[in-house]
Design an enzyme around this catalytic site. Sequence first.
Site, PDB file in Angstrom:
ATOM      1  N   GLU A 137      -6.232   1.855  -0.362  1.00  0.00           N
ATOM      2  CA  GLU A 137      -5.936   0.780   0.247  1.00  0.00           C
ATOM      3  C   GLU A 137      -7.225   0.464   1.067  1.00  0.00           C
ATOM      4  O   GLU A 137      -7.365   1.194   2.133  1.00  0.00           O
ATOM      5  CB  GLU A 137      -4.728   0.457   0.757  1.00  0.00           C
ATOM      6  CG  GLU A 137      -4.467  -0.949   1.290  1.00  0.00           C
ATOM      7  CD  GLU A 137      -4.886  -1.185   2.563  1.00  0.00           C
ATOM      8  OE1 GLU A 137      -5.873  -1.762   2.781  1.00  0.00           O
ATOM      9  OE2 GLU A 137      -4.153  -1.096   3.497  1.00  0.00           O
ATOM     10  N   CYS A 156      -5.532  -4.950   8.013  1.00  0.00           N
ATOM     11  CA  CYS A 156      -6.366  -5.364   6.848  1.00  0.00           C
ATOM     12  C   CYS A 156      -5.870  -6.615   6.088  1.00  0.00           C
ATOM     13  O   CYS A 156      -6.828  -7.412   5.358  1.00  0.00           O
ATOM     14  CB  CYS A 156      -6.040  -4.181   5.789  1.00  0.00           C
ATOM     15  SG  CYS A 156      -4.338  -3.726   5.550  1.00  0.00           S
TER      16      CYS A 156
END
Length: 480
Positions: free
Chosen positions: A252, A286
């Site tokens: 990720e 994020c």
Amino acid sequence: MDENIRPERDPSAPTEGDQPADAPPSLATHDPATGQAGRTYRGHTEAEARDFAQAARAAWEGWRRTEVDVRAGKMRAAAAVLRRRADEFAELMTAEMGKTRTEGLAEIEKCAVGCDYFAEHAAGFLARRPVEMDGPKAFVTFNPLGVVLAVMPWNFPFWQVFRFAAPTLMAGNAAVLKHASNVPGCALAIEEVFRQAGFPENLFRTALIPGKAVRALIEDDNIAAVTLTGSVEAGRQVASAAGGALKKCVLELGGSDAYLVLADVDVDKAAGVAAAARMVNGGQSCIAGKRFIVLAEVRQAFEQALVAKMQAFQMGDPRDPATRLGPMQSVKARDDIHDQVTRSVEAGARLLTGGEVPDRPGAWYPPTVLAGVKPGMPAYEEEVFGPVAAVIEARTEDEAIAIANGSQFGLGSGVLTADLARGEQIAAEELESGMSFVNAGVRSDPRLPFGGVKQSGYGRECSEFGIHEFVNIKSVLVQG
């Protein structure tokens, strides 16, 4: 979670200096709100980390054969430990990376909810699935792989770990955690949670090692797979090491989430969603909204409304429950954000609010809105990991979609519109991202798969899809 512009988040970069290979590193913490030194922790050597992996592998032998309902009981106990010690853990996050108390308490509760969710649903996710074969008995079973190495970032120091650990341990795996170097206290506290919850000794271990030791740990025979949340460059290095060892990995790598603001919106409501999406965790997320691509008809009104909503996030003592914006995680991170803002303004972006470094100790940066953001500007091309919203004008919906998809990243995205059918169609079919929300800020949730495409990485966390990432999906056929 990402990104060449977040050096402190890059788990593959050495942070402890040039020490002998066999010397344990020293990890010093600093309070981002004041800049004052905090506690210093003795780290672990590479040899100690490999011993942890070996011990976790030994603990796994019994855990993999433990009934799922027994695992579930211990996972519920972990949730209880988290809730019981929530105040302590929230303070630890504030001291090490500057998270506000309010967000810290919410993060701990989210971890507990995640533990409860997988405790309740893992048995169903892992149950054998029959396959009709016109004669022989056949089924698919989901067996644990072994020890999973997790390389995790600082920005959600508990949730990032539990997001991986709850499904991974419920699947019957063991785990070794290499956390970010600026949150060692959080890393050790998480290990303690699982110990207090009654998990087998050594099943979950924290290794306080520098990034340069990660490759050796990936290559260790006791490690079966690896998961990373980190920068694009860290993702490349971990993927290379895991690929060379033929081990599964999930990456990720963050994003530069785009929200489309269509011409039919209620501007005030849309600006509220946008500001909340941008300012989660002080913008250090994020999946925070970063680029707001606005149709020309409502661009000016949206900018005015967004400025007002962003200015409501006043900087303050992160330990005060009323504070909505604490410090950035470090002065260097703050300076990197300011550099991106400065270079964007020099390239022609309009600064509508914020954009000045406060004259005070600590890693502070105000809510900032940039308008007139265009290709070539840092605010357009890069992930800005802080409280900075970039407004980009589009003439048509098709152009807005093209701008959103033009990014190297593809983690989250959003559509703000009064036409729910149109918003759903764009979100489901047009936007190149792993997640797309309509009239809401993108968030992680144990019930929904979490992950991205393009340079935001691959693989999924959370939900049934996440628990299946680190299992052997085995076909079994029995001929009578």
